[in-house]
Motif scaffolding. Structure first.
Motif, short mmCIF file in Angstrom:
data_model
loop_
_atom_site.label_atom_id
_atom_site.label_comp_id
_atom_site.label_asym_id
_atom_site.label_seq_id
_atom_site.Cartn_x
_atom_site.Cartn_y
_atom_site.Cartn_z
N ILE A 132 0.85 -1.19 0.00
CA ILE A 132 0.00 0.00 0.00
C ILE A 132 0.89 1.24 0.00
O ILE A 132 1.79 1.38 0.82
CB ILE A 132 -0.93 0.02 1.22
N VAL A 133 0.61 2.16 -0.95
CA VAL A 133 1.38 3.40 -1.06
C VAL A 133 0.43 4.55 -1.37
O VAL A 133 -0.72 4.34 -1.77
CB VAL A 133 2.44 3.31 -2.18
N GLY A 134 0.92 5.77 -1.19
CA GLY A 134 0.16 6.96 -1.58
C GLY A 134 -1.22 7.01 -0.97
O GLY A 134 -1.41 6.70 0.21
N TRP A 170 -1.25 15.33 -10.87
CA TRP A 170 -2.51 14.89 -11.47
C TRP A 170 -3.66 14.84 -10.49
O TRP A 170 -4.83 14.84 -10.88
CB TRP A 170 -2.30 13.52 -12.10
N GLY A 171 -3.37 14.77 -9.20
CA GLY A 171 -4.41 14.59 -8.19
C GLY A 171 -4.54 13.13 -7.80
O GLY A 171 -3.73 12.28 -8.20
N THR A 172 -5.54 12.80 -7.03
CA THR A 172 -5.68 11.45 -6.48
C THR A 172 -6.83 10.65 -7.09
O THR A 172 -7.04 9.49 -6.72
CB THR A 172 -5.88 11.52 -4.96
N ASP A 173 -7.57 11.25 -8.01
CA ASP A 173 -8.74 10.58 -8.58
C ASP A 173 -8.33 9.69 -9.76
O ASP A 173 -8.56 10.01 -10.92
CB ASP A 173 -9.77 11.62 -9.03
N TRP A 174 -7.69 8.56 -9.44
CA TRP A 174 -7.33 7.56 -10.45
C TRP A 174 -7.23 6.21 -9.77
O TRP A 174 -7.44 6.10 -8.57
CB TRP A 174 -6.05 7.94 -11.20
N SER A 175 -6.95 5.20 -10.53
CA SER A 175 -7.02 3.82 -10.04
C SER A 175 -6.26 3.61 -8.73
O SER A 175 -5.12 4.06 -8.58
CB SER A 175 -6.45 2.87 -11.11
N HIS A 176 -6.89 2.90 -7.81
CA HIS A 176 -6.23 2.56 -6.56
C HIS A 176 -5.56 1.19 -6.61
O HIS A 176 -5.08 0.69 -5.59
CB HIS A 176 -7.23 2.63 -5.39
N ARG A 177 -5.53 0.59 -7.77
CA ARG A 177 -4.81 -0.67 -7.96
C ARG A 177 -3.77 -0.46 -9.05
O ARG A 177 -4.08 -0.05 -10.17
CB ARG A 177 -5.77 -1.79 -8.36
#
Length: 266
Positions: free
Chosen positions: A29-31, A68-75
């Motif tokens: 798990i990161v970020g 880019w922000g955080t709204d992208w794939s969490h996998r």
């Protein structure tokens, strides 16, 4: 930038990833609570490479999130390959007997099984490393990983026909910001074409550098937020032509912007 550091991003055919073995279930798990799955298909060398990727992925995620922000794939799936042909097959669907020479100086790619920018959906994404990537220095590996991770993060918001000089330039900006231009201003006759970016060897290396320097110039003159806005306007699902996007976002016409870039940092 050495050709070995470059990466070409292609959307792989569905059958390529469908035929791939299952991804190893070894997440970290990161970020922003992102799960990283490391898939070794390259033997001891691949295992060593993925150990290095695991050490760098946190910093790469932070760099991408900062821009880019955080709204992208969490996998996030990362695969290490064991042969040039295996890498070419996973990267672009090269069949048995096909020509793999175009991949000779490519260190990694970000691929997806299916992308629907209208629905902000990217299925079957992974970052695939070539077997030669294990010989890269730590700074070089970090640049390639961050570059590919930006494409991974932006994939669902990037149209298939987006201008590659901007998608690649911004990816390199995120991966290696704040460095001096690599080429003399006099060599920046034009933005790189798709053919330049696809050609193996020095031509591709120089093309990536030009794209990177253009992105650097935009960020230096107008700010990082404007570079991101330009990407979304010129590369997003409802994108407009760069000749329209540039004045819309930056308040200057494209020829004027290119003239400024060609003289930068003078």
């Amino acid at each position: 930038m050495l050709a070995a550091l470059l990466a070409v991003e292609l959307i792989a055919a569905a059958l390529v990833l469908a035929a791939a073995p299952p991804v190893a279930d070894t997440p970290l798990i990161v970020g922003d609570h992102r799960s990283v799955v490391l898939d070794n298909r390259g033997g001891p060398g691949g295992a060593e490479l993925l150990v290095r990727v695991a050490a760098d992925i946190g910093a790469a995620v932070e760099a991408v999130e900062a821009f880019w922000g955080t709204d992208w794939s969490h996998r996030i799936e990362v695969t290490a390959t064991g042969s040039e042909r295996q890498f070419a097959a996973l990267a672009g669907g090269v069949a048995d007997g096909g020509d793999v020479s175009q991949w000779a100086d490519v260190a990694a790619v970000a691929v997806a099984e299916r992308v629907d920018p209208e629905r902000r959906s990217a299925i079957g994404q992974r970052i695939v490393f070539a077997p030669g990537a294990e010989a890269m220095t730590t700074p070089a590996l970090r640049i390639v990983l961050t570059h590919e991770l930006f494409h991974y993060a932006a994939r669902a918001d990037t149209a298939v026909d987006a201008p590659r000089w901007l998608t690649e330039g911004v990816a390199d900006f995120v991966a290696r910001p704040g460095r001096a231009p690599a080429q003399a201003a006099a060599t920046r006759a034009a933005l790189p074409s798709d053919a330049d970016l696809a050609a193996p060897g020095p031509r591709r290396a120089q093309a990536y550098d030009r794209a990177w320097e253009f992105a650097q110039f935009v960020a230096a003159r107008f700010g990082t937020d404007k570079l991101r806005e330009l990407y979304l306007t010129a590369c997003g699902p409802a994108h407009v032509d760069p000749a329209v996007a540039v004045p819309l976002v930056l308040g200057i016409d494209l020829p004027g912007l290119l003239a400024g870039w060609q003289q930068w940092p003078g």
